[in-house]
Design an enzyme around this catalytic site. Structure first.
Site, PDB file in Angstrom:
ATOM      1  N   CYS A  57      34.156  74.821  36.009  1.00 33.06           N
ATOM      2  CA  CYS A  57      34.492  74.413  34.639  1.00 33.06           C
ATOM      3  C   CYS A  57      34.657  75.598  33.692  1.00 33.06           C
ATOM      4  CB  CYS A  57      33.433  73.463  34.090  1.00 33.06           C
ATOM      5  SG  CYS A  57      31.737  74.086  34.168  1.00 33.06           S
TER       6      CYS A  57
ATOM      7  N   HIS B 184      32.608  75.227  26.724  1.00 33.59           N
ATOM      8  CA  HIS B 184      32.421  76.589  27.237  1.00 33.59           C
ATOM      9  C   HIS B 184      33.346  77.535  26.475  1.00 33.59           C
ATOM     10  CE1 HIS B 184      29.830  75.020  30.182  1.00 33.59           C
ATOM     11  NE2 HIS B 184      30.584  75.080  31.269  1.00 33.59           N
TER      12      HIS B 184
END
Length: 349
Positions: free
Chosen positions: A148, A241
């Site tokens: 991810c 993120h």
């Protein structure tokens, strides 16, 4: 047109919950089976998730009364495709069992990513990698997402690599706690703190983009030929993120050329008009303090990669900040977009 029947493996976890949310009223896919551990098996999804559902919207009505089974292909014979949000401790064997049974797998786990016959598919970046599926000996095929953290990074690098060539990349990640799954990082460890180590993340961040950005020749994926150095950190942000990226180019571009390459970037999902395809794929923000998870995370329903702070790098050439939604673009959303691509290209029969 009848929808393709699918299962969600690891349905009670954080990625599984996103799958269930995103598959609600999907035009191509119908969820007929939800699979989880023996502790949940035999109970309805609504019963098990009464206090465990961690997404702000309610559990979709279609899922509440589905009875959970263990992830066994013999119990899900009628499905064509399974979305896997299983933990890597069990994913490898279970996913292989599904493929052997003729059920296609789109996996969010790391187990099969570096298998040379398995594409790390990022739908806008490398749809040509689907060619290697013919090398898999099982009737059901396995396709994986990338880690991810590097999903947004890879999307940001693809147009730069194609236009200017890349010699080296430095990454510094600030990764949300949801990336650790539920219940995740202990409160006493993460509140008011930064943890400068996430097991196995740096190794994945340094090798997976090279496969993802590689080219297919003679039925094999040849890795991209630049080097990556990564630092990965867990920070007290719930979702999103953020990665600081520095790039050394083979042919140094101007600021305007870089921004233009990002703004122009699109892929097969956009050409085909897939339901989950973001438009734009990349959004560049000029503000000096963006992107921020709080402000930019839901851009394009969590599927758009947001970039900002492009400036010269005194050691390499250019540096910038990239933000992506780790459980949507970096996990369930990416997997579902991959499945939509497979559906439209008639890989699912």
């Amino acid at each position: 047109m009848s929808r393709v029947k699918v299962a969600v493996l690891g349905a009670t976890g954080s990625v599984g919950q996103r799958f269930i949310q995103l598959l609600d009223h999907h035009p191509f896919f119908e969820v007929t089976h939800l699979c989880a551990s023996e502790n949940s098996a035999g109970k309805t999804y609504g019963e098990v998730m009464k206090t465990r559902w961690k997404i702000s919207s309610d559990i979709p009505a279609y899922a509440k009364n589905l009875v959970i089974t263990t992830p066994d292909p013999a119990k899900t014979k009628d499905v064509v495709l399974a979305f896997s949000g299983l933990d890597s401790n069990v994913a490898g064997e279970v996913e292989k069992n599904y493929a052997n049974a003729g059920i296609h797998i789109i996996s969010n786990s790391k187990n099969h990513r570096m298998d040379p016959t398995v594409p790390i598919l990022s739908a806008e970046v490398n749809s040509s990698h689907l060619e290697v599926l013919t090398s898999q000996k099982t009737k059901g095929k396995i396709i994986t997402n990338s880690n991810c953290t590097i999903m947004g990074v890879t999307i940001s690098l693809k147009p730069l690599l194609d236009r200017f060539g890349i010699e080296s990349v430095m990454l510094f990640s600030m990764q949300a706690i949801s990336g650790a799954g539920y219940p995740g990082v202990p409160t006493m460890d993460i509140l008011g703190n930064v943890i400068p180590h996430i097991g196995g993340e740096e190794e994945k961040a340094e090798i997976e983009p090279l496969k993802c950005l590689g080219k297919v020749e003679n039925g094999k994926i040849l890795h991209a030929d630049f080097s990556i150095s990564a630092h990965c950190n867990r920070v007290p942000v719930f979702d999103g993120h953020t990665v600081c990226v520095s790039v050394k180019f083979k042919k140094k571009p101007s600021r305007e050329e870089i921004i233009s390459s990002w703004k122009d970037f699109s892929g097969e999902p956009q050409t085909l008009g897939l339901p989950l395809a973001p438009n734009p794929v990349i959004l560049f923000r000029e503000e000096e303090d963006r992107p921020q998870p709080r402000l930019d995370l839901d851009t394009g329903k969590g599927m758009t990669t947001v970039i900002g702070r492009l400036r010269p790098d005194p050691i390499l050439d250019w540096k910038y900040v990239v933000l992506s939604h780790n459980t949507i673009r970096g996990a369930a959303g990416a997997a579902l977009l991959n499945a939509e691509l497979l559906y439209k290209k008639k890989f699912l029969g």
